[in-house]
Design an enzyme around this catalytic site. Structure first.
Site, PDB file in Angstrom:
ATOM      1  N   PHE A 127       0.814  -1.219   0.000  1.00 36.75           N
ATOM      2  CA  PHE A 127       0.000   0.000   0.000  1.00 36.75           C
ATOM      3  C   PHE A 127       0.843   1.262   0.000  1.00 36.75           C
ATOM      4  O   PHE A 127       0.381   2.323  -0.397  1.00 36.75           O
ATOM      5  CB  PHE A 127      -0.937   0.005   1.228  1.00 36.75           C
ATOM      6  CG  PHE A 127      -0.249   0.399   2.504  1.00 36.75           C
ATOM      7  CD1 PHE A 127      -0.047   1.737   2.818  1.00 36.75           C
ATOM      8  CD2 PHE A 127       0.236  -0.554   3.393  1.00 36.75           C
ATOM      9  CE1 PHE A 127       0.626   2.102   3.989  1.00 36.75           C
ATOM     10  CE2 PHE A 127       0.899  -0.195   4.555  1.00 36.75           C
ATOM     11  CZ  PHE A 127       1.092   1.143   4.852  1.00 36.75           C
ATOM     12  N   SER A 130       5.202  -7.060   3.402  1.00 39.94           N
ATOM     13  CA  SER A 130       5.695  -7.392   4.742  1.00 39.94           C
ATOM     14  C   SER A 130       6.497  -8.696   4.737  1.00 39.94           C
ATOM     15  O   SER A 130       6.419  -9.484   3.788  1.00 39.94           O
ATOM     16  CB  SER A 130       4.520  -7.490   5.709  1.00 39.94           C
ATOM     17  OG  SER A 130       3.620  -8.445   5.219  1.00 39.94           O
ATOM     18  N   CYS A 154       9.622   1.873   3.698  1.00 38.40           N
ATOM     19  CA  CYS A 154      10.525   0.764   4.026  1.00 38.40           C
ATOM     20  C   CYS A 154      11.941   1.272   4.260  1.00 38.40           C
ATOM     21  O   CYS A 154      12.779   0.544   4.772  1.00 38.40           O
ATOM     22  CB  CYS A 154      10.518  -0.264   2.916  1.00 38.40           C
ATOM     23  SG  CYS A 154      11.235   0.371   1.420  1.00 38.40           S
TER      24      CYS A 154
HETATM   25  P1  NAD Z   1       1.450  -6.697   2.891  1.00 38.67           P
HETATM   26  O1  NAD Z   1       2.459  -7.774   2.984  1.00 38.67           O
HETATM   27  O2  NAD Z   1       0.303  -6.717   3.844  1.00 38.67           O
HETATM   28  O3  NAD Z   1       0.800  -6.669   1.429  1.00 38.67           O
HETATM   29  C1  NAD Z   1       1.610  -6.657   0.269  1.00 38.67           C
HETATM   30  C2  NAD Z   1       0.847  -7.341  -0.868  1.00 38.67           C
HETATM   31  O4  NAD Z   1       0.656  -8.722  -0.542  1.00 38.67           O
HETATM   32  C3  NAD Z   1      -0.537  -6.754  -1.115  1.00 38.67           C
HETATM   33  O5  NAD Z   1      -0.767  -6.702  -2.500  1.00 38.67           O
HETATM   34  C4  NAD Z   1      -1.468  -7.751  -0.433  1.00 38.67           C
HETATM   35  O6  NAD Z   1      -2.731  -7.842  -1.043  1.00 38.67           O
HETATM   36  C5  NAD Z   1      -0.733  -9.062  -0.590  1.00 38.67           C
HETATM   37  N1  NAD Z   1      -0.999 -10.006   0.506  1.00 38.67           N
HETATM   38  C6  NAD Z   1      -1.378  -9.697   1.775  1.00 38.67           C
HETATM   39  N2  NAD Z   1      -1.481 -10.831   2.511  1.00 38.67           N
HETATM   40  C7  NAD Z   1      -1.162 -11.854   1.696  1.00 38.67           C
HETATM   41  C8  NAD Z   1      -1.069 -13.270   1.880  1.00 38.67           C
HETATM   42  N3  NAD Z   1      -1.338 -13.837   3.060  1.00 38.67           N
HETATM   43  N4  NAD Z   1      -0.695 -14.020   0.825  1.00 38.67           N
HETATM   44  C9  NAD Z   1      -0.413 -13.461  -0.370  1.00 38.67           C
HETATM   45  N5  NAD Z   1      -0.482 -12.128  -0.604  1.00 38.67           N
HETATM   46  C10 NAD Z   1      -0.846 -11.331   0.419  1.00 38.67           C
HETATM   47  O7  NAD Z   1       2.266  -5.323   2.988  1.00 38.67           O
HETATM   48  P2  NAD Z   1       1.688  -3.849   3.117  1.00 38.67           P
HETATM   49  O8  NAD Z   1       1.172  -3.665   4.502  1.00 38.67           O
HETATM   50  O9  NAD Z   1       0.817  -3.527   1.971  1.00 38.67           O
HETATM   51  O10 NAD Z   1       3.035  -2.992   2.936  1.00 38.67           O
HETATM   52  C11 NAD Z   1       3.872  -2.640   4.003  1.00 38.67           C
HETATM   53  C12 NAD Z   1       5.070  -3.555   4.070  1.00 38.67           C
HETATM   54  O11 NAD Z   1       5.796  -3.507   2.847  1.00 38.67           O
HETATM   55  C13 NAD Z   1       6.070  -3.150   5.131  1.00 38.67           C
HETATM   56  O12 NAD Z   1       6.499  -4.299   5.805  1.00 38.67           O
HETATM   57  C14 NAD Z   1       7.221  -2.529   4.347  1.00 38.67           C
HETATM   58  O13 NAD Z   1       8.484  -2.604   4.951  1.00 38.67           O
HETATM   59  C15 NAD Z   1       7.186  -3.352   3.117  1.00 38.67           C
HETATM   60  N6  NAD Z   1       7.849  -2.670   2.028  1.00 38.67           N
HETATM   61  C16 NAD Z   1       9.099  -3.088   1.698  1.00 38.67           C
HETATM   62  C17 NAD Z   1       9.781  -2.453   0.685  1.00 38.67           C
HETATM   63  C18 NAD Z   1      11.170  -2.875   0.319  1.00 38.67           C
HETATM   64  O14 NAD Z   1      11.665  -2.444  -0.693  1.00 38.67           O
HETATM   65  N7  NAD Z   1      11.815  -3.715   1.100  1.00 38.67           N
HETATM   66  C19 NAD Z   1       9.194  -1.381  -0.002  1.00 38.67           C
HETATM   67  C20 NAD Z   1       7.907  -0.983   0.371  1.00 38.67           C
HETATM   68  C21 NAD Z   1       7.235  -1.642   1.389  1.00 38.67           C
END
Ligand code: NAD
Length: 499
Positions: A150, A227, A282
């Protein structure tokens, strides 16, 4: 009736037949903007099958044509920069400047994708044996998939599909269900730039839709950002299914402050780096390590943090917006509470935070803890909120030990006036992106985004040369031509000399 966010299939906005959907809300007002459907399995199948068909044509489109598509796309994104930022602000709550930055950093990747020809050059060696030459070509993989979080609904989709498509692939994007409007608008502009049907398909949903992509034989490579837990699941499932995968996950980024640094620079930089974008980055600095006498700067840091506040997207005095959801806010508040119970000293508490005229926003104010230790939950967990933890230690050795013991390795920075100290830190620190007197060292797209350890699962990173390697195969051709064969083989009555 709540309006539904459409799917984007074969360049058309399509209303999903899904019976289930999830509300998309404005985090500053709590207003429901729309609902994101959980794409049906038939719709998923069609999106993937049509992307596979489109690949058969697209892979043969000359590379300069692919570049020109990206040039037109870059120009359109710039033309629609403010409009995209406004859509993004509504669904993320980001303040307008931040939203513009989100779009801009994506535009920079499109610029890199427009320069694809030079990045697709293979290698050649003449006379690897007498009269034998070897040449390598870079070819696309097929249909690739991207699953995005997001917190950067423009930048992170743009990390992925422009590079994949410029390399000759087609792409299925599954953006975050929490802010799907921006990615849909990105797709519409891609069509306007001249992208043929099936090049970019956008589907919505959650775990079920992601798992469909991870288990589908026609998906050749998966890019994921999100995440840690989900990242591990995506990486394990994709690679178990023999797919290529790159998964960017959570983070805990430390800023080391040496006593010879410029106090003014440290204090100015720490505010934006920690609570900017409500800490939902992140690469946000979530831990500041004050070394030696630098610990005396804590009151200045507190004062600078206390001077900023959250607010609406169009409030030009607001430093940042709300958290993405009430659940995200509850989680951050409970981590703040736990930190107090575990003995951290709360110097600034943003738990109770209101914004005039916006009683339903997911507000958390700037929060500062000192006396944080590595065993505390607030240190171990990724907070993803406007919370800065301060640790006080005696020397650089201890700083390196602390940072290198972290399971994450996305970003870090050191503030110092000493070249020798900076050199040692950048050489010895086990983190993939290092800033020296630069608080958030996100590389520009001619480099790659190179998180390490628990912040990244995979081999090749996002954008830059590594993205080209990720989205392509190398074909190596060794050839020999026999003297005289061509003269015998030429002309209308061609005979092939097989001697
Ligand atoms: P999230 O893991 O909840 O969701 C990410 C994506 O995965 C979304 O499209 C979601 O629909 C999907 N998803 C959610 N649960 C799932 C499951 N059980 N199985 C398969 N797909 C699933 O993450 P978020 O809350 O949207 O984003 C925040 C996180 O992203 C933070 O932990 C942040 O550190 C990380 N992030 C990392 C980077 C990087 O480059 N390392 C960059 C941006 C964000």
């Amino acid at each position: 009736m709540t309006k539904r966010v459409p799917l984007f299939i074969n360049n058309k906005l399509v209303e999903s037949d899904a019976s289930q959907a999830i509300p998309v809300t404005n985090p500053a007002t709590g207003e429901v903007l729309s609902e994101a459907p959980f794409t049906t399995s038939q719709e998923m199948e069609k999106a993937i099958a049509d992307a596979r068909t489109a690949f058969q044509t697209w892979k043969n489109v000359p590379v300069p044509e692919r570049s020109r598509l990206m040039l037109r796309y870059q120009a359109l994104l710039k033309e629609h920069h403010d409009e995209l930022a406004e859509i993004l602000s509504q669904e993320t709550g980001k303040v307008f400047d931040d939203a513009r930055g989100d779009v801009w950093r994506g535009i920079e990747v499109v610029e890199q994708a427009a320069n694809i020809a030079s990045q697709l050059m293979g290698e050649s060696v003449e006379n690897v044996a007498p009269n034998i030459d070897t040449v390598s070509y870079i070819q696309p993989l097929g249909v690739c998939a991207g699953i995005t979080p997001f917190n950067f609904p423009a930048m992170i989709p743009l990390w992925m599909f422009p590079m994949a498509v410029a390399c000759g692939n087609t792409f299925i994007l599954k953006p975050s269900e929490q802010d799907p409007h921006t990615p849909i608008r990105l797709a519409e502009l891609f069509r306007e730039a001249g992208a043929p049907e099936g090049l970019l398909q956008v589907v919505h949903g959650g775990k079920e839709q992601v798992d469909t992509l991870l288990n589908h034989d026609d998906i050749k490579a998966v890019s994921f950002v999100g995440s840690v837990n989900v990242g591990q699941h995506v990486y394990r499932t994709a690679t178990n299914n023999l797919k290529r995968a790159q998964c960017f996950a959570g983070a805990k980024n430390h800023m080391v402050v040496m006593p010879d640094a410029s106090k003014e620079q440290v204090v100015n930089n720490i505010v934006g780096a920690s609570v900017g974008a409500a800490g939902q980055r992140c690469m946000a600095i979530s831990v500041v390590i004050l070394v030696g006498e630098a610990r005396e700067w804590l009151p200045d840091i507190k004062e600078a943090l206390a001077a900023v506040r959250p607010g609406a997207w169009n409030d030009t005095d607001a430093a940042f917006g709300p958290l993405i959801s009430p659940q995200a806010r509850e989680r951050v508040l409970s981590l703040i509470q736990q930190a107090k119970e575990e003995g951290a000293e709360c110097l600034l508490d943003g738990s109770v935070c209101t914004v005039d005229g916006l009683p339903n926003g997911n507000w958390v104010g700037p929060t500062l803890f000192s006396g944080v230790t590595p065993d505390m939950t607030i240190y171990k967990e990724e907070v993803f909120g406007p919370v800065l933890c301060c640790m006080e230690i005696d020397n650089l050795d201890e700083a390196l030990e602390l940072v290198n013991n972290s399971p994450y390795g996305n970003g870090t920075s050191i503030f110092t006036d000493s070249g020798a100290v900076a050199r040692r830190y950048r050489h010895e620190v086990e983190v993939g992106q290092v800033g020296i007197n630069v608080p958030i060292p996100v590389p520009l797209p001619f480099f790659s985004f190179t998180g390490w350890k628990g912040s990244f699962y995979g081999d090749q990173h996002a954008y830059g040369k590594q993205a080209v390697r990720f989205y392509t195969e190398t074909k190596t051709v060794t050839s020999r031509w026999f003297e005289g064969a061509s003269t015998k083989a030429s002309g209308p009555n061609m005979t092939i000399n097989l001697k």
